[in-house]
Each structure stands twice: as structure tokens, then as C-alpha cells.
Write a protein that holds these residues in place. Structure first.
Motif, short mmCIF file in Angstrom:
data_model
loop_
_atom_site.label_atom_id
_atom_site.label_comp_id
_atom_site.label_asym_id
_atom_site.label_seq_id
_atom_site.Cartn_x
_atom_site.Cartn_y
_atom_site.Cartn_z
N ALA A 24 0.76 -1.24 0.18
CA ALA A 24 0.08 -0.19 -0.22
C ALA A 24 0.81 1.34 0.19
O ALA A 24 0.29 2.45 0.29
N GLU A 27 -0.59 4.42 -2.10
CA GLU A 27 -1.60 4.74 -1.27
C GLU A 27 -1.42 5.60 -0.17
O GLU A 27 -1.84 6.78 -0.15
N ARG A 31 -1.98 9.64 -0.11
CA ARG A 31 -2.74 10.08 0.93
C ARG A 31 -2.02 11.38 1.70
O ARG A 31 -2.80 12.31 2.38
#
Length: 81
Positions: A24, A27, A31
Motif C-alpha cells: 500500500a 496509497e 494520501r
């Protein structure tokens, strides 16, 4: 983030036994960029998520970056197990 840097971080995460981070990473970075978060907030979020995955809980909610630091457990008193 450069491809080389991403590859190094993924390799280190795998060596440290943090498979969710390796999966991840993009991501998390996206973010953090969108939220304009601090480095410490990013590290805290990544570790929080890794623990949630490791403990089999997943993430029942999506805490905002600004409130994550308020979700800490209170310290244990002496004698607590």
C-alpha cells in the motif's frame, strides 16, 4: 516518489515483515500528499494500519490525519498485564 526509492522502501518493508506497507505504499504517499501531512503523521498512520492488518482487524474507519494522534491508548499502570 521515484521508482528506485519506492523499490527500496518496499524491499525494506518486506525485510521488516511489513507486507501491507509494501503493498500500500503508493496509497499512503498519495494520501499524505493530499492531506499535506507531516512525516510523523505519515509514519504513525502506516504503523497504525500495519498493526490493524496484523491483528486481523482491518480498518473499520478511515481516521483523518489530524485526529489520528488522539486515538492513542492510555498508558498502563504498574501491575497491569
Amino acid at each position: 516518489m521515484s521508482d528506485q526509492k519506492s523499490a527500496r522502501i518496499r524491499a525494506m518493508a518486506a525485510q521488516l515483515g511489513l507486507p501491507h506497507l509494501a503493498e500500500a505504499l503508493d496509497e499512503h504517499v498519495q494520501r499524505a500528499v493530499e492531506a499535506k501531512t507531516s512525516h510523523l503523521d505519515l509514519i504513525e498512520w502506516v504503523l497504525y494500519e500495519e498493526l490493524a492488518v496484523r491483528n486481523g482487524r482491518g480498518l473499520p474507519f478511515s481516521p483523518s490525519w489530524s485526529t489520528l494522534s488522539h486515538r492513542r491508548a492510555s498508558p498502563r499502570k504498574r501491575g497491569d498485564a
